[in-house]
Design an enzyme around this catalytic site. Structure first.
Site, short mmCIF file in Angstrom:
data_model
loop_
_atom_site.label_atom_id
_atom_site.label_comp_id
_atom_site.label_asym_id
_atom_site.label_seq_id
_atom_site.Cartn_x
_atom_site.Cartn_y
_atom_site.Cartn_z
N ASP A 171 -54.79 -28.52 -71.18
CA ASP A 171 -54.20 -28.76 -72.50
C ASP A 171 -55.22 -28.69 -73.62
O ASP A 171 -54.99 -29.18 -74.71
CB ASP A 171 -53.50 -30.12 -72.52
CG ASP A 171 -54.49 -31.26 -72.58
OD1 ASP A 171 -55.56 -31.13 -71.97
OD2 ASP A 171 -54.21 -32.27 -73.24
N GLU A 172 -56.36 -28.09 -73.36
CA GLU A 172 -57.43 -28.17 -74.34
C GLU A 172 -58.35 -26.98 -74.22
O GLU A 172 -58.68 -26.56 -73.11
CB GLU A 172 -58.22 -29.46 -74.06
CG GLU A 172 -59.33 -29.72 -75.03
CD GLU A 172 -60.12 -30.97 -74.62
OE1 GLU A 172 -59.61 -31.74 -73.78
OE2 GLU A 172 -61.21 -31.14 -75.14
N ASN B 242 -54.70 -44.41 -71.59
CA ASN B 242 -54.55 -43.62 -70.38
C ASN B 242 -55.42 -44.20 -69.26
O ASN B 242 -56.54 -44.63 -69.51
CB ASN B 242 -54.97 -42.17 -70.61
CG ASN B 242 -54.02 -41.43 -71.53
OD1 ASN B 242 -52.98 -41.95 -71.91
ND2 ASN B 242 -54.39 -40.23 -71.90
N ASP C 70 -55.98 -29.13 -78.90
CA ASP C 70 -55.69 -30.14 -77.89
C ASP C 70 -54.24 -30.57 -78.03
O ASP C 70 -53.80 -30.92 -79.12
CB ASP C 70 -56.63 -31.33 -78.12
CG ASP C 70 -56.69 -32.26 -76.93
OD1 ASP C 70 -57.72 -32.91 -76.75
OD2 ASP C 70 -55.69 -32.36 -76.18
#
Length: 833
Positions: free
Chosen positions: A346-347, A298, A218
């Site tokens: 992204d993971e 976030n 990640d």
DNA sequence: ATCCTCCCCTAC
DNA sequence: TAAGGTAGGGGAGGAT
């Protein structure tokens, strides 16, 4: 794409062209409209005299429509940019591409439509797609009146919104990487250049790692890290990626009121409580660990984040950068293995078992190596977690962050899990957490000793069960390397403020086009359309706290399963519009709209032999057996039997239509004529005949002078033949409007299509399949039609090709012997043999 | 009993 | 001002 792929460089595992992936997507669009035959148009005006456009990317109206408009109004349409091209038309164009386009102005498509509406060429400068709002964008020398598509009433809104939506980017990139991993795995070759680097790591004795090992990888605060690559001076500071630059906006009385009113209604939204009429309600897409230390999260509004962390620095989005970095990330991992389950841009999860088996590495060696490589090729830090399953790997990453690695060893799992907060488990969100709190449960340790029935009562049977497993570190779900799409949707719940029904319809049409393009992109077709609406809650204020947000809403959805396969955007729009009418929602109250397509089918036949055959131009011989049967006039057709078909019938107590009889009768007439034409003998399947309604059967027997005694059954058919014919106990209404078909060859073809013909025991598969059908109580006929439809439905109904493909396979010994067959499509075109 | 529709929830 | 999307899992409740 496919054509490009064949050109690939043998040495790079296909990566050279993966880099050009987005490029390829765009050129495909160009191909699409180049293939469109030039339509003859009537000249209407000379508005665009001297104007020559190219279209870049998706637009509304579409490139094809713009081409027509240009022709009608005296302009020129170029497929490729040319020295004489005067304007580029685009709705959304990545920043990175702009520099390559030189000095030709890039304008919104509404420049063209508005000019036509007003009957004169408007100043294009008011329609420029780009203004100098960001340093990465070209500076413009003349003053620009920035005409932004603010609400969904504007025809350019859809593209502009998606161009700026982080959530859209995350969702679409994730889906694209899933698809790409699947495609890479479909290639026959396996080439892992990265592995050579592992040989340089000094091997150690005794670094046995118990299999299996799953790695979860990640990127750390992804958007921020990408942004900091070019802003080293901000490293170590609290940073947030947002659209807004400042946490305070100019005071505005109306807005302050709206905010207050909404606060009254949403006391549970903690971050909302921290804001006032002056706070920016731009969302934090990603924040640095320094900002997180202050409690910034976030998704929080910038105004709220700034209250927690007054020093917070904002940086703008860089969508091209995110794409580039995630591409590099995937490229790097895939140079070691393709056992990858893409989670998002992204993971990902990676099954690393094989690497450890081959290279005798310790988890730490591997983690250090791969993290360093990712850092060096992307300039962004990542964290890795390792464990025996995806859950353990993921929880390990949590501990590893930021910029670290952690291996949760099998022996440590039990103790480690007990300490984990329930909120940290994947699948436990806001609502679930609240319920668990109600039960007095806070950690996995608490859940470990809780009773299954209590958990199930509170969370539902499935979620209760998984939670108990998760709390013990158990995760039975294997990694999924081959992802198959089950739905495609497009949804916008921002900027929806319609002033007229027309605006609403236009937007619905844009959405239909959008969702169709996405479906087509993944080479699929759909049979079910759902419409989702967000509607202002009855007591919610008309003005939302967030600028053009959806505010407090009720949501409604309605779906329709079509009795045809959707093959164009117009059908989607038609269905969506009719669903909208059924929901009885005032357009003025709408705050969000979405269209979802389900019941998807692959566009291409799966069987390579069939596929190859279907691409061939049919020879004369092949065309002979096709018999066209007049459409029945009595009823609409249903291509795939549906239990619900009777429900959809006219409710006025009408008798069930007799299409079956009519078309059968017609069918035999045509068959006879066709036979005469060919001077051939007619073969009629005994079983088909037996199932005919009495009057038609008599007619057929008379017509053909058949020597048949139905009372005296013909020799006992083979076991599988029995189930081929629907029995009397089955409701005939299921098949109203459909014809019989011989199923065995079709089923065999289906089974063959999913397994390669060699080494397949046809009889065994037949039995297996039969059992499957019985167990699930699915009609064999339904299965067969589903198959036919899925495989051939979109091929302009070339049933004769389907037939010959099957004959061909039979002759090659790939299919069992077949009997008489009747294929019928939704338009009642038949072929019989 | 099983399927379908319309939700809700979760993740990124 | 701001860009609150998208896909999948699953459950309640009605239809068959």
């Amino acid at each position: 794409m496919n054509r490009n792929r064949r050109r690939r460089n043998e040495d790079d595992n296909g990566w050279a062209e993966w880099g050009g992936y987005f490029e390829a997507k765009k050129s495909k669009l160009q191909e699409q409209f180049r293939e469109t035959a030039a339509t003859e148009v009537e000249k209407i005006s000379d508005i665009f005299k001297g104007v020559a456009i190219i279209v870049n990317g998706l637009t509304n109206p579409s490139a094809e429509e713009l081409k027509k408009l240009m022709a009608e109004h005296g302009g020129v349409f170029h497929i490729y940019q040319h020295s004489s091209t005067t304007h580029i038309v685009a709705s959304n164009l990545p920043n990175v591409k702009i520099s390559k386009l030189g000095s030709v102005p890039i304008v919104k498509p509404s420049w063209i439509t508005d000019s036509i509406t007003l009957g004169k060429l408007l100043d294009y400068r008011r329609y420029l797609l780009y203004t100098n709002q960001s340093t990465s964008q070209p500076k413009l020398d003349f003053p620009v009146v920035n005409r932004t598509a603010k609400t969904a009433s504007d025809p350019d809104f859809l593209g502009e919104f998606y161009n700026n939506s982080r959530l859209h980017l995350i969702a679409t990139l994730g889906a694209e990487f899933k698809q790409l991993v699947a495609e890479l795995r479909d290639r026959p070759e396996r080439h892992f250049p990265g592995r050579e680097k592992l040989l340089e790591i000094p091997t150690r004795l005794n670094c046995f790692v118990p299999a299996p090992v799953i790695m979860h990888i990640d990127m750390d605060c992804f958007f921020v890290s990408v942004g900091l690559r070019t802003r080293p001076e901000l490293r170590g500071q609290p940073v947030a990626v947002t659209h807004a630059r400042r946490a305070q906006i100019n005071a505005n009385k109306e807005r302050e009121e709206a905010v207050t009113m909404n606060l009254d209604r949403q006391p549970e939204m903690i971050e909302v409580q921290m804001i006032d009429g002056k706070s920016s309600m731009s969302e934090v897409a990603s924040c640095s660990y320094e900002a997180r230390k202050c409690g910034v999260k976030n998704g929080m509004f910038l105004g709220a984040a700034a209250k927690l962390c007054p020093d917070i620095k904002t940086i703008p989005y860089d969508f091209e950068g995110y794409k580039e970095v995630s591409m590099t990330l995937y490229k790097t991992i895939a140079s070691y293995t393709l056992d990858i389950e893409a989670v998002s841009c992204d993971e990902m999860y990676v099954d690393i078992t094989e690497i450890f088996r081959i290279f005798n590495l310790s988890v730490e060696d591997w983690a250090r190596h791969i993290r360093a490589e990712i850092m060096s090729v992307t300039g962004c830090p990542c964290s890795t977690g390792f464990g025996a399953n995806r859950l353990q790997a993921r929880l390990a990453t949590k501990k590893a962050k930021p910029a670290g690695s952690y291996y949760l060893r099998p022996d440590d799992v039990e103790a480690y899990m007990a300490e984990i907060a329930l909120a940290d488990l994947p699948g436990v969100g806001r609502a679930t957490l609240q319920k668990l709190k109600g039960l007095g449960l806070e950690t996995c340790g608490d859940v470990q000793v809780a009773s299954l029935s209590v958990l199930q009562r509170e969370l539902g049977s499935k979620a209760g069960e998984t939670l108990l497993e998760q709390a013990r570190g158990v995760d039975k779900k294997p990694l999924n390397f081959h992802h198959e799409r089950k739905s495609v949707s497009a949804e916008i719940n921002y900027g929806i403020r319609f002033k007229s029904l027309d605006e609403c319809h236009n937007f619905l049409e844009s959405l239909s086009n959008e969702v169709w393009n996405r479906l087509d992109e993944v080479k699929m077709r759909a049979r079910c359309v759902s419409l989702k609406l967000m509607v202002r809650a009855a007591d919610a204020p008309v003005e939302t706290a967030k600028f053009l947000g959806h505010g407090i809403c009720d949501s409604f959805s309605k779906s329709t399963t079509t009795n045809y396969v959707i093959t164009d955007p117009k059908s989607i729009y038609k269905e969506a519009k009719s669903l909208y009418e059924k929901l009885h929602v005032d357009f003025a109250e709408l705050r969000g709209m979405g269209i979802q397509l389900t019941k998807l089918e692959k566009i291409a036949p799966i069987n390579p032999t069939l596929n190859k055959f279907l691409q061939k131009t049919p020879t004369k011989r092949e065309q002979i057996p096709v018999v066209a049967v007049p459409k029945p006039t009595v009823t609409s057709s249903k291509p795939i039997p549906k239990e619900k078909s009777t429900r959809g019938r006219p409710k006025g107590g009408k008798k069930a239509p007799t299409s079956s009889k009519n078309s059968l009768s017609n069918f035999f007439k045509s068959k006879k004529e066709n036979a005469k034409l060919q001077h051939k003998q007619v073969e009629i399947d005994f079983e088909v005949l037996k199932e005919l309604p009495q009057d038609i059967r008599d007619e057929v027997i008379r017509e053909y002078n058949l020597d048949v005694d139905l009372a005296k059954p013909k020799p006992q058919p083979a076991a599988e033949d029995k189930i081929l014919v629907p029995t009397e106990t089955k409701k005939r209404s299921h098949f109203e409007g459909l014809q019989w078909c011989q199923l065995r060859p079709i089923l065999y073809a289906w089974m063959k299509s999913e397994k390669e013909p060699a080494n397949v025991d046809v009889e065994m598969l037949g039995e297996h399949f039969k059992q499957l059908a019985l167990d699930r109580q699915i009609d064999m006929l339904k299965i067969a039609f589903n198959f036919l439809h899925r495989t051939f439905g979109q091929l302009d109904c070339r049933w004769h090709r389907a037939y010959h493909a099957i004959v061909d396979l039979t002759q090659q010994g790939m299919l069992a012997r077949y009997g008489s067959m009747l294929f019928v499509n939704k338009d009642f075109d038949c072929c019989f043999c």
